[in-house]
Design an enzyme around this catalytic site. Structure first.
Site: not given
Ligand code: XMP
Length: 513
Positions: A171, A369, A84-85, A229, A173, A57
């Protein structure tokens, strides 16, 4: 969804990578869902999550306006990983100390693993991670051990294994973190005890079963745009209920060359359904006559489109259900407000009140997606559709600058088809996120043989991007550009000049209008 026994919660504190965290977890076949930090604890307790991840954040934990959370969440016995945050927040909630560093850490940083037997760091050596922070943990809370550090960050990660609380300042990710995926895997499998039951084959099977049970012998109407989609939603519904499905496809004449026919052929040939195509290109052109302002054109195209679409749906509606290809990112309520809108997008529009259905079906509303594409491939949708690059709702209308005419649509469609063909042949297609031709509202002087020409100019645009919020112009090799230019001028009547758009976003946008 109710049949899933393994779910990870990504509790969103407004970080920029919240969706990426959930996608990375899902890449490992474990379902993850994102909820804002404003979600009541009671709601979270009901869900039986196997683990919880606090996102990053933009704030400082001591700032009273920063997002905080009920301390009880750390006492549920459910493993928590703070990123992180989220890492600083766990520290703060548990009574440790967070301070503002003299030097911020930003970018690729070397960390040394201090606790070799940490479950979170299993098989992870000293390595490079991605950091982006100014505040740091100067004193971990009682009961926590530092598990790694960097030159400027004495606590790059910490844990209280007994209470199943884990926190990393970096991070995991993002791909810049060398062992990021291993760390997330350690968390979801070794710490949370997940087994990896989220697979698209299983998703199709369960969804088809659930759709059959829900729809029974009623009808379903779906708006098919030819985009990824709605195409995948159509294929899924066709598999579930076959000819009980009616797809309404409005061709407003602003699609790419031959695209309307391709969509129609694909769906009528490969899938069992009633396919209703409405061709209304001429009406659109007459409505747009005389309009040159981008926002006016967008609004007219959007309004007209939905007028034609709802009229057709009204004709086809016969009780039953209305289906749409809404996907997960359209549904996430984020931990921060919406960014300012730069252009009017017409993706979400309300159904007129006089049209009545028994319910709305959104079979892809839990998928990202890349998962939608995987489902599309498994259902046998052709690659051109499943991997179709983004195409704006207003179609070529936002790529023809100034007034839109039939002749301009023809010129742009031809030029765009040549550009796409050359990119395909050059083998660089996969390196580009989006590429297309634009027809600016100018003519330039040229020479063809012994004659002076005064004709259209075509601009070509190709970008690379991860998220379309920012983008860079693609460094297409000069020889490819040369072939594109010469073919467009030779093959497309009334074009005598080609230019390449070398603007990044910002300050430009991807589309020209
Ligand atoms: P911009 O031009 O805003 O485009 O940088 C970012 C991405 O969004 C697509 N785009 C649209 N997509 N309806 C859509 O569905 C629209 O009105 C629209 N306008 C832009 C654009 O093609 C790019 O991928």
């Amino acid at each position: 969804m109710s049949k899933l026994t393994e779910k990870i919660l990504v509790l969103d504190f407004g970080g920029q990578y919240n969706q990426l965290i959930a996608r990375r977890v899902r890449d490992n076949n474990v379902f993850a869902e994102i909820k804002p930090y404003t979600t009541p604890i009671e709601e979270i307790k009901k869900e039986n999550y196997k683990g919880i991840i606090f996102t990053g954040g933009p704030n400082s934990v001591y700032d009273m306006s920063s997002p905080h959370y009920d301390k009880e969440i750390l006492e549920l016995g459910v493993p928590v990983l703070g990123i992180c945050y989220g890492c600083q927040l766990i520290c703060y909630m548990k009574g440790g100390r967070v301070e503002t560093a003299v030097t911020s850490e930003y970018g690729k940083i070397d960390v040394k693993v201090d606790k070799k037997d940490s479950l979170l760091f299993k098989n992870i050596p000293d390595s490079v991670v991605w950091m982006s922070h100014t505040d740091y943990i100067s004193e971990p809370p009682a009961g926590f051990e530092i598990t790694s550090h960097s030159a400027d960050c004495p606590c790059a990660s910490m844990e209280n294994a007994d209470d199943k609380l884990y926190a990393v300042q970096f991070h995991p990710e993002v791909t810049h973190t060398e062992y990021g995926n291993e760390l997330l895997k350690n968390f979801i499998f070794n710490i949370c005890g997940c087994t990896g039951e989220w697979k698209m084959e299983g998703f199709i099977e369960k969804t088809v079963e659930a759709l059959r049970a829900q729809i029974g012998d009623k009808k379903v109407v779906l708006g098919l745009s030819g985009g990824v989609d709605s195409s995948v939603a159509a294929a899924l519904l066709s598999k579930a209920v076959g000819s009980q499905l009616t797809c309404v496809f409005v061709d407003q004449g602003l699609m790419r060359k031959d695209e309307g026919d391709f969509v129609e052929n694909t769906f009528t040939r490969l899938f069992d359904m009633k396919f209703v195509r409405v061709n209304c290109g001429d009406e659109f052109i007459s409505r747009l006559k005389g309009f040159t302002e981008p926002e006016d054109k967008r609004k007219i195209i959007g309004t007209e489109f939905y007028k034609v679409f709802w009229n057709k749906v009204r004709e086809e509606a016969d009780g039953g259900f209305f289906a749409q290809g809404t996907i997960y990112p359209d549904c996430i309520e984020s931990g921060k407000g919406d960014a300012d809108k730069i252009k009017t997008h017409h993706n979400k529009v309300k159904m007129p009140e006089d049209i009545k259905f028994d319910g709305i079906i959104e079979p892809l509303s839990n998928l990202f997606k890349d998962e939608v594409r995987r489902v599309g491939e498994l259902l046998g949708i052709p690659k051109e559709l499943v991997w179709r690059q983004p195409f704006p709702g207003p179609g070529l209308g936002v790529r023809i600058i100034g007034e839109i005419t039939k002749e301009k649509i023809r010129v742009l469609q031809e030029a765009d088809a040549v550009f796409r063909d050359e990119i395909k042949k050059s083998g660089i297609e996969n390196e580009l996120s989006q590429y297309f031709a634009v027809l600016p509202d100018i003519r330039t002087v040229g020479v063809m043989g012994d004659h002076r020409t005064y004709d259209h100019l075509i601009a070509i645009r190709a970008v690379t991007t991860d998220d379309f919020m920012t983008a860079d112009f693609a460094r297409i090799p000069y020889d490819v550009l040369a072939r594109v230019s010469s073919r467009i001028i030779n093959e497309v009547d009334n074009v005598n000049r080609v230019v390449y758009d070398i603007t990044s976003k910002p300050p430009g946008t991807v589309e020209w209008e």
